[in-house]
Write an enzyme that holds these catalytic residues in place. Structure first.
Site, PDB file in Angstrom:
ATOM      1  CG  HIS A 132      -1.765  -1.335   1.392  1.00 16.38           C
ATOM      2  ND1 HIS A 132      -2.831  -1.649   0.309  1.00 16.38           N
ATOM      3  CD2 HIS A 132      -1.277  -2.631   1.852  1.00 16.38           C
ATOM      4  CE1 HIS A 132      -3.416  -3.052   0.585  1.00 16.38           C
ATOM      5  NE2 HIS A 132      -2.169  -3.653   1.565  1.00 16.38           N
TER       6      HIS A 132
ATOM      7  CD  GLU B 262      -2.047  -3.503   4.843  1.00 17.83           C
ATOM      8  OE1 GLU B 262      -3.281  -3.659   4.595  1.00 17.83           O
ATOM      9  OE2 GLU B 262      -1.225  -4.441   4.330  1.00 17.83           O
TER      10      GLU B 262
ATOM     11  CG  HIS C 225       0.606  -6.838   2.258  1.00 17.48           C
ATOM     12  ND1 HIS C 225      -0.205  -5.854   1.672  1.00 17.48           N
ATOM     13  CD2 HIS C 225       1.525  -6.975   1.582  1.00 17.48           C
ATOM     14  CE1 HIS C 225      -0.047  -5.903   0.447  1.00 17.48           C
ATOM     15  NE2 HIS C 225       1.143  -6.182   0.163  1.00 17.48           N
TER      16      HIS C 225
ATOM     17  CD  GLU D 244      -1.635 -10.032   4.618  1.00 18.27           C
ATOM     18  OE1 GLU D 244      -1.576  -9.125   5.344  1.00 18.27           O
ATOM     19  OE2 GLU D 244      -2.415  -9.934   3.541  1.00 18.27           O
TER      20      GLU D 244
HETATM   21 ZN   LIG Z   1      -2.306  -5.352   2.506  1.00 26.60          ZN
END
Ligand SMILES: [Zn+2]
Length: 341
Positions: free
Chosen positions: A10, A24, A79, A143
């Site tokens: 992002h 995030e 992420h 993640e």
């Molecule tokens: Zn993400």
């Protein structure tokens, strides 16, 4: 020189997931910058490129294009999860198995991250994410906790915890690419990469022991993906980039493909297919070598040219060579750009 591409998820107008006062995009950038710092401060034998180093909007396509053009060896996308859950998980592309190169790299990343963080282990997963699918090299997407889970988010608000996440990633990368530690005890002039070399590839002044350096010196793409293709074309199975495989590959390229044994000695005749040829038809041994019987093509331009040992010459100007798919005939008549060595 391992080329590591770090991709903080992002950024800019794309906040990614939000929760518990966190965005995030900010957490992924903090982790990625810490990974870069750890790798650069503690290890050598690598280069790092990042999809962004600030709060910037970067499309997914721009990220993978950038990594592909740079010729990265590994794409690491960072992420933070959301949507009801807790803990750490990582992804490789859905077409890949845990036993392949990318799967084995991921196993190492998974182990090293889990050693550093007290997250619940959600396991090793697969998905058809853009960055995993469109990257030309091995890729992993991690993640790191759930931004909308109170306990996970509390950890993610701690700089020391982000440091631990980054340490796990950095150690994983260092293990995968056998990066050597920067030590205060004098690294000699030729430290870079040579410590990875277990086989005696050295054969005189001016010759490098590094397959990557060698390929660069002859103007050939030295990315992992291309080395894996080259290894296949020289009959080196299941190339993962180990020092032993790299030594074998280097020797094979230098000796024109006679990687397995030395019995043919220097009298072996060889043929060179130049880099100017984008494809070169191959023929199974049991068919007449005419166009309609071609079963495959070599791609000399992808390798800066290809050199093969001539194993036999069953027809005039048709020679048998060992390829990544086994023995094949190719036509090397005077009307082609092939050159006998
Ligand atoms: Zn993400």
């Amino acid at each position: 020189m391992a080329k590591i591409y770090l991709d903080p998820g992002h950024g800019g107008s794309d906040t990614g997931a939000v929760g518990q006062g966190l965005q995030e995009k900010n957490v992924t950038l903090a982790i990625a910058l810490k990974i870069r710092n750890i790798l650069n401060n503690r290890y050598q034998g690598h280069q790092i490129r990042m999809s962004r180093t600030s709060d910037r909007t970067v499309s997914l396509t721009a990220r993978t294009n950038d990594a592909n053009q740079w010729g990265a060896d590994y794409f690491v996308s960072i992420h933070i999860n959301a949507g009801g859950g807790s803990g750490y998980e990582d992804f490789i592309h859905s077409s890949l198995s845990n036993q392949g190169v990318t799967g084995r790299y991921r196993q190492i990343m998974h182990e090293e991250v889990m050693k550093q963080v007290n997250f619940q282990n959600r396991g090793r997963k697969q998905a058809n994410f853009h960055v995993l699918r469109e990257s030309a090299m091995s890729a992993v997407l991690t993640e790191n906790g759930f931004i909308d889970h109170a306990a996970d988010a509390a950890k993610l608000k701690s700089d020391a915890f982000l440091e631990q996440i980054a340490l796990g990633h950095a150690r994983g990368i260092a293990r995968i690419f056998q990066l050597s530690s920067k030590s205060s005890s004098g690294s000699s002039g030729n430290s870079g990469g040579s410590s990875n070399n277990q086989g005696g590839a050295s054969s005189g002044a001016g010759k490098t022991n590094s397959i990557v350096d060698y390929l660069k010196s002859v103007g050939t793409d030295s990315s992992f993906a291309n080395r894996a293709r080259l290894a296949g074309s020289y009959g080196i199975q299941n190339y993962t980039g180990t020092a032993a495989q790299n030594t074998r590959l280097l020797n094979a390229i230098r000796s024109g493909g006679n990687s397995g044994n030395t019995s043919t000695g220097s009298s072996a005749k060889r043929v060179h297919l130049p880099a100017s040829a984008s494809t070169w038809r191959t023929y199974p041994l049991n068919v007449t070598p005419v166009k309609k019987n071609s079963d495959w093509s070599l791609t000399p331009s992808a390798f800066g040219g290809l050199t093969y040992t001539i194993l036999a010459e069953p027809y005039p100007n048709v020679v048998t060579i060992q390829t990544g798919r086994g023995r094949r005939n190719i036509y090397i008549g005077p009307d082609t750009s092939a050159r006998r060595l």
